[in-house]
Design an enzyme around this catalytic site. Structure first.
Site, PDB file in Angstrom:
ATOM      1  N   ARG A   8      -9.891  77.671  80.374  1.00  0.00           N
ATOM      2  CA  ARG A   8      -9.224  76.659  80.228  1.00  0.00           C
ATOM      3  C   ARG A   8      -8.626  76.456  78.875  1.00  0.00           C
ATOM      4  O   ARG A   8      -9.145  76.903  77.962  1.00  0.00           O
ATOM      5  CB  ARG A   8     -10.030  75.191  80.436  1.00  0.00           C
ATOM      6  CG  ARG A   8      -9.038  73.927  80.294  1.00  0.00           C
ATOM      7  CD  ARG A   8     -10.145  72.650  80.484  1.00  0.00           C
ATOM      8  NE  ARG A   8      -9.228  71.543  80.314  1.00  0.00           N
ATOM      9  CZ  ARG A   8      -9.310  70.256  79.953  1.00  0.00           C
ATOM     10  NH1 ARG A   8     -10.737  70.003  79.630  1.00  0.00           N
ATOM     11  NH2 ARG A   8      -8.549  69.364  79.908  1.00  0.00           N
ATOM     12  N   HIS A   9      -7.184  76.088  78.741  1.00  0.00           N
ATOM     13  CA  HIS A   9      -6.517  75.962  77.514  1.00  0.00           C
ATOM     14  C   HIS A   9      -7.527  75.130  76.441  1.00  0.00           C
ATOM     15  O   HIS A   9      -8.361  74.222  76.679  1.00  0.00           O
ATOM     16  CB  HIS A   9      -5.187  75.427  77.817  1.00  0.00           C
ATOM     17  CG  HIS A   9      -5.158  73.963  78.202  1.00  0.00           C
ATOM     18  ND1 HIS A   9      -5.325  72.983  77.352  1.00  0.00           N
ATOM     19  CD2 HIS A   9      -5.096  73.405  79.615  1.00  0.00           C
ATOM     20  CE1 HIS A   9      -5.414  71.745  78.301  1.00  0.00           C
ATOM     21  NE2 HIS A   9      -5.212  72.069  79.353  1.00  0.00           N
ATOM     22  N   ARG A  58       0.600  75.103  76.658  1.00  0.00           N
ATOM     23  CA  ARG A  58      -0.805  75.003  76.275  1.00  0.00           C
ATOM     24  C   ARG A  58      -1.671  76.168  76.776  1.00  0.00           C
ATOM     25  O   ARG A  58      -2.735  76.460  76.017  1.00  0.00           O
ATOM     26  CB  ARG A  58      -1.523  73.496  76.486  1.00  0.00           C
ATOM     27  CG  ARG A  58      -1.417  73.213  78.149  1.00  0.00           C
ATOM     28  CD  ARG A  58      -1.711  71.823  78.277  1.00  0.00           C
ATOM     29  NE  ARG A  58      -1.996  71.443  79.694  1.00  0.00           N
ATOM     30  CZ  ARG A  58      -0.983  70.977  80.406  1.00  0.00           C
ATOM     31  NH1 ARG A  58       0.268  70.900  79.945  1.00  0.00           N
ATOM     32  NH2 ARG A  58      -1.309  70.466  81.736  1.00  0.00           N
ATOM     33  N   GLU A  82      -1.324  73.408  85.922  1.00  0.00           N
ATOM     34  CA  GLU A  82      -2.150  72.534  86.603  1.00  0.00           C
ATOM     35  C   GLU A  82      -1.694  71.718  87.592  1.00  0.00           C
ATOM     36  O   GLU A  82      -0.488  71.848  88.217  1.00  0.00           O
ATOM     37  CB  GLU A  82      -2.176  71.514  85.147  1.00  0.00           C
ATOM     38  CG  GLU A  82      -3.052  70.296  85.500  1.00  0.00           C
ATOM     39  CD  GLU A  82      -4.529  70.561  85.772  1.00  0.00           C
ATOM     40  OE1 GLU A  82      -4.833  71.137  86.636  1.00  0.00           O
ATOM     41  OE2 GLU A  82      -5.402  70.169  84.580  1.00  0.00           O
ATOM     42  N   HIS A 150      -5.885  75.670  83.580  1.00  0.00           N
ATOM     43  CA  HIS A 150      -5.937  74.245  83.462  1.00  0.00           C
ATOM     44  C   HIS A 150      -7.297  73.793  84.161  1.00  0.00           C
ATOM     45  O   HIS A 150      -7.659  74.438  85.053  1.00  0.00           O
ATOM     46  CB  HIS A 150      -4.890  73.477  83.794  1.00  0.00           C
ATOM     47  CG  HIS A 150      -3.528  73.869  83.303  1.00  0.00           C
ATOM     48  ND1 HIS A 150      -2.919  73.736  82.244  1.00  0.00           N
ATOM     49  CD2 HIS A 150      -2.792  75.203  83.589  1.00  0.00           C
ATOM     50  CE1 HIS A 150      -1.927  74.171  81.890  1.00  0.00           C
ATOM     51  NE2 HIS A 150      -1.869  75.251  82.518  1.00  0.00           N
TER      52      HIS A 150
END
Length: 210
Positions: A8-9, A58, A82, A150
């Site tokens: 995940r970012h 991101r 996402e 995401h």
């Protein structure tokens, strides 16, 4: 045995304010950049052979931190974006609950949101899951691929990959910023979950320095 790391970012200002990001292209904040650098120092120990990222900034900027220490180029795949949250994007969850209570109630029960133009969980899982499978195919058997994506997308994509029902996925705690999931694959057992929510401040194991 192929290893797939689903990462995940890092943190964003919208994360910090509990705003729904969805596919709005929000940048990492200072903390998020720091998290990405610190996580990359651990992920490099897996000796990745490829890095793939969502094309949202991101995630792409998070992946860039790993690229900087591995020398690998990052390839992007918009299927790793996402979940599309439609009219929810930009709102805090408190605002969603106040302004769109019926939709919010369905979301809290783990059901598809009716209204608000929110992407269905089935569509999300198939979209991200197919991207994860393609990413894993970028390295030969025994290699490692790191995928930057995401939170909601990772959950549904992994569920699709593992063949797990929606009810089982609801038992997973939310994937923290810049934490990751490790999966392995071999021809006899298929995909298996090896570790979940691993990160810099986690007590879960990472490979030793080499």
């Amino acid at each position: 045995m192929t290893r797939l790391i689903v990462w995940r970012h890092g943190n964003t200002d919208w994360n910090a304010k509990h705003r729904v990001q969805g596919q709005t292209d929000v940048s990492l904040n200072e903390l998020g950049h720091q998290q990405a650098v610190e996580a990359a120092a651990l992920l490099v120990r897996f000796k990745p052979g490829a890095i793939v990222s969502s094309d949202l900034r991101r995630a792409a900027d998070t992946a860039a931190a790993l690229s900087a220490v591995t020398g690998l180029e990052v390839s992007t795949d918009e299927r790793l974006r996402e979940r599309y949250f439609g009219l929810w994007e930009g709102l805090t969850m408190t605002e969603v609950a106040e302004r769109r209570p019926d939709e919010y109630a369905r979301w809290t029960r783990g059901e598809d949101v009716i209204g608000g133009d929110v992407e269905t969980l089935d569509d999300l899982g198939k979209r991200v899951g197919s991207a994860l499978i393609d990413a894993a195919g970028l390295v030969p058997s025994g290699g490692t691929v790191v995928v930057a994506t995401h939170g909601a997308g990772a959950r549904s994509g992994l569920g699709h990959l593992l063949g797990w029902p929606r009810e089982q996925l609801r038992t997973w705690r939310a994937l923290q910023n810049c934490h990751w999931v490790e999966l392995t694959h071999d021809t006899s057992r298929g995909w298996q979950l090896a570790a979940y929510n691993v990160g810099v401040f986690s007590d879960r194991p990472v490979p030793p320095p080499v």
